[in-house]
Design a protein around this motif. Structure first.
Motif, PDB file in Angstrom:
ATOM      1  N   SER A 153     -29.631  -7.916 -37.123  1.00  0.00           N
ATOM      2  CA  SER A 153     -28.904  -7.375 -38.270  1.00  0.00           C
ATOM      3  C   SER A 153     -27.670  -6.579 -37.897  1.00  0.00           C
ATOM      4  CB  SER A 153     -29.841  -6.480 -39.109  1.00  0.00           C
ATOM      5  OG  SER A 153     -30.291  -5.373 -38.342  1.00  0.00           O
ATOM      6  N   ARG A 154     -27.379  -6.470 -36.579  1.00  0.00           N
ATOM      7  CA  ARG A 154     -26.189  -5.727 -36.182  1.00  0.00           C
ATOM      8  C   ARG A 154     -25.755  -6.127 -34.779  1.00  0.00           C
ATOM      9  NH1 ARG A 154     -26.817   0.471 -35.782  1.00  0.00           N
ATOM     10  NH2 ARG A 154     -24.846   0.182 -34.676  1.00  0.00           N
ATOM     11  N   ARG A 155     -24.515  -5.768 -34.450  1.00  0.00           N
ATOM     12  CA  ARG A 155     -23.960  -6.034 -33.130  1.00  0.00           C
ATOM     13  C   ARG A 155     -23.451  -4.721 -32.555  1.00  0.00           C
ATOM     14  NH1 ARG A 155     -19.391  -8.888 -32.929  1.00  0.00           N
ATOM     15  NH2 ARG A 155     -19.909 -10.447 -31.323  1.00  0.00           N
ATOM     16  N   LEU A 156     -23.693  -4.507 -31.264  1.00  0.00           N
ATOM     17  CA  LEU A 156     -23.168  -3.334 -30.573  1.00  0.00           C
ATOM     18  C   LEU A 156     -22.151  -3.821 -29.549  1.00  0.00           C
ATOM     19  CD1 LEU A 156     -26.543  -1.481 -29.904  1.00  0.00           C
ATOM     20  CD2 LEU A 156     -24.937  -1.077 -31.769  1.00  0.00           C
ATOM     21  N   CYS A 157     -20.906  -3.365 -29.687  1.00  0.00           N
ATOM     22  CA  CYS A 157     -19.817  -3.856 -28.847  1.00  0.00           C
ATOM     23  C   CYS A 157     -19.314  -2.759 -27.912  1.00  0.00           C
ATOM     24  CB  CYS A 157     -18.669  -4.359 -29.723  1.00  0.00           C
ATOM     25  SG  CYS A 157     -19.145  -5.678 -30.861  1.00  0.00           S
ATOM     26  N   PHE A 158     -19.048  -3.135 -26.661  1.00  0.00           N
ATOM     27  CA  PHE A 158     -18.551  -2.201 -25.662  1.00  0.00           C
ATOM     28  C   PHE A 158     -17.418  -2.849 -24.875  1.00  0.00           C
ATOM     29  CE2 PHE A 158     -23.021  -1.228 -26.330  1.00  0.00           C
ATOM     30  CZ  PHE A 158     -23.025   0.149 -26.476  1.00  0.00           C
ATOM     31  N   THR A 159     -16.494  -2.014 -24.404  1.00  0.00           N
ATOM     32  CA  THR A 159     -15.426  -2.481 -23.522  1.00  0.00           C
ATOM     33  C   THR A 159     -15.283  -1.518 -22.354  1.00  0.00           C
ATOM     34  OG1 THR A 159     -14.183  -3.544 -25.311  1.00  0.00           O
ATOM     35  CG2 THR A 159     -12.968  -3.007 -23.302  1.00  0.00           C
ATOM     36  N   GLU A 160     -15.455  -2.045 -21.158  1.00  0.00           N
ATOM     37  CA  GLU A 160     -15.238  -1.278 -19.931  1.00  0.00           C
ATOM     38  C   GLU A 160     -13.836  -1.574 -19.420  1.00  0.00           C
ATOM     39  OE1 GLU A 160     -16.435   0.713 -16.045  1.00  0.00           O
ATOM     40  OE2 GLU A 160     -17.369   0.693 -18.023  1.00  0.00           O
ATOM     41  N   GLY A 161     -13.108  -0.534 -19.068  1.00  0.00           N
ATOM     42  CA  GLY A 161     -11.804  -0.707 -18.451  1.00  0.00           C
ATOM     43  C   GLY A 161     -11.850  -0.349 -16.974  1.00  0.00           C
ATOM     44  N   VAL A 162     -11.055  -1.026 -16.186  1.00  0.00           N
ATOM     45  CA  VAL A 162     -10.929  -0.716 -14.759  1.00  0.00           C
ATOM     46  C   VAL A 162      -9.450  -0.764 -14.414  1.00  0.00           C
ATOM     47  CG1 VAL A 162     -11.580  -1.299 -12.400  1.00  0.00           C
ATOM     48  CG2 VAL A 162     -13.158  -1.804 -14.277  1.00  0.00           C
ATOM     49  N   LYS A 163      -8.929   0.338 -13.900  1.00  0.00           N
ATOM     50  CA  LYS A 163      -7.522   0.385 -13.513  1.00  0.00           C
ATOM     51  C   LYS A 163      -7.404   0.181 -12.010  1.00  0.00           C
ATOM     52  CE  LYS A 163      -3.277   3.123 -13.717  1.00  0.00           C
ATOM     53  NZ  LYS A 163      -2.489   1.925 -14.062  1.00  0.00           N
ATOM     54  N   PHE A 164      -6.701  -0.880 -11.633  1.00  0.00           N
ATOM     55  CA  PHE A 164      -6.499  -1.211 -10.232  1.00  0.00           C
ATOM     56  C   PHE A 164      -5.133  -0.715  -9.755  1.00  0.00           C
ATOM     57  CE2 PHE A 164      -9.666  -4.273 -11.557  1.00  0.00           C
ATOM     58  CZ  PHE A 164     -10.513  -4.343 -10.461  1.00  0.00           C
ATOM     59  N   PRO A 165      -5.050  -0.258  -8.520  1.00  0.00           N
ATOM     60  CA  PRO A 165      -3.742   0.099  -7.963  1.00  0.00           C
ATOM     61  C   PRO A 165      -2.921  -1.170  -7.735  1.00  0.00           C
ATOM     62  CG  PRO A 165      -5.402   0.168  -6.240  1.00  0.00           C
ATOM     63  CD  PRO A 165      -6.137  -0.109  -7.526  1.00  0.00           C
ATOM     64  N   LEU A 166      -1.681  -1.144  -8.153  1.00  0.00           N
ATOM     65  CA  LEU A 166      -0.823  -2.319  -8.013  1.00  0.00           C
ATOM     66  C   LEU A 166      -0.010  -2.237  -6.721  1.00  0.00           C
ATOM     67  CD1 LEU A 166       0.486  -2.654 -11.671  1.00  0.00           C
ATOM     68  CD2 LEU A 166      -1.155  -4.155 -10.522  1.00  0.00           C
TER      69      LEU A 166
END
Length: 469
Positions: free
Chosen positions: A39-52
């Motif tokens: 009956s529901r959705r749980l959404c997540f977003t992980e970010g990762v910052k890489f050195p350029l």
């Protein structure tokens, strides 16, 4: 976040990998995950910052990086899976080569076995992990023989210090990488001492996940963090056109902590030889990279690594191998040892076998072997009570070897822990005694790196005794 009560857990039926993105202008990768429920959705977003790197990233480097990033995406997902631990996992964001799909199944079933044990989630041990098929890459690029600058995973502990110094002495000119949500002040003086370049990767956990952790709504438990570290290093190396990612996982990591539901539970599974070999196969088939990531110290145990560390100068007042301190989120925390965890007890015991008591007490600012409050913890490390602690510690045999050795050393034999426990330790078989100090050759270490290890360890072995005197 409006979070429901614990009835949410049976409602969720699938953990879904729903999308992956990378911005080459900012160096930020984003990983999307969804817990699908009735009956529901749980959404997540992980970010990762890489050195350029300086200048434009080449197409070849970017292609290799994106392939490695897909495997990192899978590893990061194990942490988000734990929010509800549904009965199946679906990797829909990208197809996987067969070895990568097999590695993903192992990562969940073996890498989360401790988590499953802690929360009585038996279904995790045989969790279905579904994915789409991709043909294996048929052309391999061997980073171990590339002659490029290796990238050492650096935590500031004794093992990573040894790995870094071995490569420096072998003329391999390493750089280092670390993965931290916050800057750790102790790393700066360590890098100045080591005199190597440090590349920092910054994870950015979903704010909802952090809120769940603050409110203890998340089922906590160990995740295969070493798999994430391995792939972060491999990804950074690919992006910067460097050589292999080199870790400092030891032979001792292969020993399980306990058996549950007929299956071995190993806190250090992600550091084990089995995990390393599975990841190597995944990297070869999915990314076309051979020797992309390996452990330089795989052929030795904790005691031998401690002996190699004891031969170094200049790190005593800088290094820390306490995971309580490493995991701390307190930006003002300055001490290097908590002095009351299994890892602190283990490191103190192992180093006591290879260095003078005065030097070791100076490092810790306390004598843990002369503290009766530590006896119960040492009983677990020695296999006299319960099971081996769920921490990154050496083998039970290694602990017994170290304690029996100290019982014959006039520096240590009258300390509180030795007085209490030395007579209770059973004899250690001679083959285990010999193995504890032996350096084995392993197939995952490329020839140039094995040669550096051989050159560095031979003088150490011939010039230092096993004892702490």
């Amino acid at each position: 976040m409006d979070w429901p009560d614990d009835d949410r857990l049976p409602e969720m039926h699938t953990f879904v990998y729903s999308g992956i993105r990378f911005d080459p202008e900012t160096g930020i990768a984003e990983f999307d995950f969804v817990h699908e429920g009735s009956s529901r959705r749980l959404c997540f977003t992980e970010g990762v910052k890489f050195p350029l790197p300086e200048g434009r990233v080449g197409d070849t480097e970017l292609t290799a990086f994106r392939r490695v990033l897909e495997l990192l995406y899978i590893a990061v997902g194990t942490f988000y899976y734990k929010v509800s631990a549904p009965p199946q996992v679906s990797i829909t964001a990208m197809p996987l080569a067969p070895a990568a799909a097999a590695w993903a199944r192992q990562l969940y079933r073996e890498g989360l076995a401790e988590y499953a044990h802690r929360h009585e989630l038996e279904h995790v041990l045989d969790l279905p992990v579904r994915s789409q098929y991709r043909d294996p890459v048929n052309r391999l690029h061997d980073l171990g023989a590339s002659g490029r600058t290796p990238l050492v995973g650096f935590s500031g502990g004794k093992d990573s210090v040894v790995a870094l110094e071995v490569l420096k002495s072998g003329g391999l000119n390493p750089a280092a990488f670390t993965t931290d949500r916050r800057v750790k002040p102790q790393l700066e003086p360590l890098m100045r001492r080591a005199q190597v370049r440090l590349l920092r990767v910054r994870p950015r956990p979903d704010p909802q996940l952090k809120q769940l952790m603050r409110h203890t709504a998340l089922l906590r438990g160990h995740a295969p963090l070493t798999a994430m570290t391995s792939l972060v290093g491999t990804a950074v190396a690919a992006l910067h056109g460097l050589g292999p990612a080199v870790l400092a996982n030891e032979r001792s990591a292969d020993e399980p902590n306990l058996v549950w539901r007929g299956r071995e539970v190993n806190h250090q599974w992600a550091k084990s030889a089995v995990a390393e070999q599975a990841l190597d196969r995944a990297l070869r088939e999915h990314t076309g990279v051979a020797s992309g990531c390996f452990s330089l110290l795989r052929g030795m145990g904790e005691l031998e690594i401690c002996r190699m560390f004891a031969a170094l100068d200049g790190y005593d007042e800088l290094f820390s191998s306490c995971n309580v301190v490493v995991r701390s989120t307190d930006p003002h925390r300055t001490e290097r040892w908590c002095l009351d965890c299994a890892k602190c007890r283990w490191v103190f015991l192992a180093l006591a076998a290879v260095m003078p008591r005065s030097r070791l007490v100076h490092i810790f600012q306390r004598d843990l072997l002369d503290d009766r409050a530590q006896i119960a913890g040492y009983r677990e490390l020695l296999g006299l009570d319960g099971h081996k602690p769920l921490e990154c510690v050496g083998e039970i045999a290694e602990a017994r070897i170290a304690l029996r050795q100290l019982a014959e050393d006039q520096q240590w034999r009258d300390t509180a822990v030795l007085n209490e426990l030395a007579a209770q330790i059973p004899p250690v078989p001679s083959d285990q005694m010999e193995r504890a100090w032996r350096v084995d050759r392993v197939g995952t270490v490329p020839e140039a790196y094995q040669a550096a290890l051989d050159r560095w360890s031979s003088p150490t072995m011939s010039g230092s005794a096993h004892g702490g005197s």
